[in-house]
Design a protein around this motif. Structure first.
Motif, PDB file in Angstrom:
ATOM      1  N   ASN A 194       0.823  -1.210   0.000  1.00 27.68           N
ATOM      2  CA  ASN A 194       0.000   0.000   0.000  1.00 27.68           C
ATOM      3  C   ASN A 194       0.858   1.261   0.000  1.00 27.68           C
ATOM      4  OD1 ASN A 194      -2.546  -1.145  -0.106  1.00 27.68           O
ATOM      5  ND2 ASN A 194      -2.745  -1.280   2.103  1.00 27.68           N
ATOM      6  N   TYR A 250       2.345   1.641  -3.455  1.00 25.76           N
ATOM      7  CA  TYR A 250       1.305   2.147  -4.348  1.00 25.76           C
ATOM      8  C   TYR A 250       1.052   3.636  -4.103  1.00 25.76           C
ATOM      9  CZ  TYR A 250      -3.226   2.899  -6.500  1.00 25.76           C
ATOM     10  OH  TYR A 250      -4.255   3.396  -7.256  1.00 25.76           O
ATOM     11  N   ASP A 251       1.001   4.040  -2.848  1.00 26.24           N
ATOM     12  CA  ASP A 251       0.770   5.437  -2.496  1.00 26.24           C
ATOM     13  C   ASP A 251       1.877   6.333  -3.045  1.00 26.24           C
ATOM     14  OD1 ASP A 251      -0.592   7.583  -0.964  1.00 26.24           O
ATOM     15  OD2 ASP A 251       1.248   7.542   0.237  1.00 26.24           O
ATOM     16  N   PHE A 271       1.678   6.427  -6.893  1.00 23.79           N
ATOM     17  CA  PHE A 271       0.497   7.179  -7.329  1.00 23.79           C
ATOM     18  C   PHE A 271       0.721   8.674  -7.160  1.00 23.79           C
ATOM     19  CE2 PHE A 271      -3.608   9.186  -6.714  1.00 23.79           C
ATOM     20  CZ  PHE A 271      -4.316   8.703  -7.803  1.00 23.79           C
ATOM     21  N   GLY A 279      -7.111   1.607  -4.929  1.00 22.54           N
ATOM     22  CA  GLY A 279      -5.919   0.767  -4.926  1.00 22.54           C
ATOM     23  C   GLY A 279      -5.608   0.233  -3.539  1.00 22.54           C
ATOM     24  N   ILE A 304      -5.882  -3.759  -2.547  1.00 21.49           N
ATOM     25  CA  ILE A 304      -4.709  -4.467  -2.018  1.00 21.49           C
ATOM     26  C   ILE A 304      -5.025  -5.071  -0.653  1.00 21.49           C
ATOM     27  CG2 ILE A 304      -2.357  -4.151  -1.121  1.00 21.49           C
ATOM     28  CD1 ILE A 304      -1.973  -2.043  -3.363  1.00 21.49           C
TER      29      ILE A 304
END
Length: 141
Positions: free
Chosen positions: A28, A31-32, A35, A117, A121
């Motif tokens: 996560n 992804y953060d 992004f 997202g 996840i």
């Protein structure tokens, strides 16, 4: 020879949820970061590193406790848990799509993409990884 203790039925799923939570938290966070680098998302006050860590590491051990309860009191509990967890994940995805964070539609869309997202996840790890890690405890114990 290993002996089963009375608390071992909750211990294994709780530890599986915690281990899955560690992995999901790292994913996560990755992804953060990716992004935010791609979109320069301006609303960082609600979804930030601390909330991602806290939410993921709270939700997945809780999923492990729910798995332990369902597995103990229902026949084919693992399959029941997987179906319920998948349904809960779908409901969370639907809930994320109903949030309107900003009057600017671009910012709202980016907020949806970021939160979707993270939700997916975490939901996949709660649905798939927790039951799998309970059965394969030699990986983390």
């Amino acid at each position: 020879m290993k002996q089963e203790t009375s608390g071992s039925h909750i211990y294994r799923p709780l530890m599986a949820g915690l281990f899955a939570g560690y992995i999901a938290t790292v994913l996560n966070l990755i992804y953060d970061v990716l992004f935010r680098e791609k979109t320069a998302f301006p609303l960082h006050d609600l979804i930030n590193v601390s909330t991602i860590i806290f939410a993921t590491l709270f939700a997945l051990p809780l999923a492990g406790v729910v798995f332990a309860f369902i597995d103990r009191y229902f026949r084919n509990g693992a399959w029941i848990y997987i179906v319920l967890s998948a349904l809960f994940t779908v409901l969370c995805v639907y809930g994320v799509l109903q949030v309107h964070r900003s009057p600017d539609p671009v910012v709202t869309t980016e907020f949806h993409e970021l939160l979707l997202g993270i939700t997916i996840i975490s939901g996949v790890f709660a649905t798939v990884a927790v039951p799998w890690l309970v059965k394969h405890q030699d990986i983390y114990m």
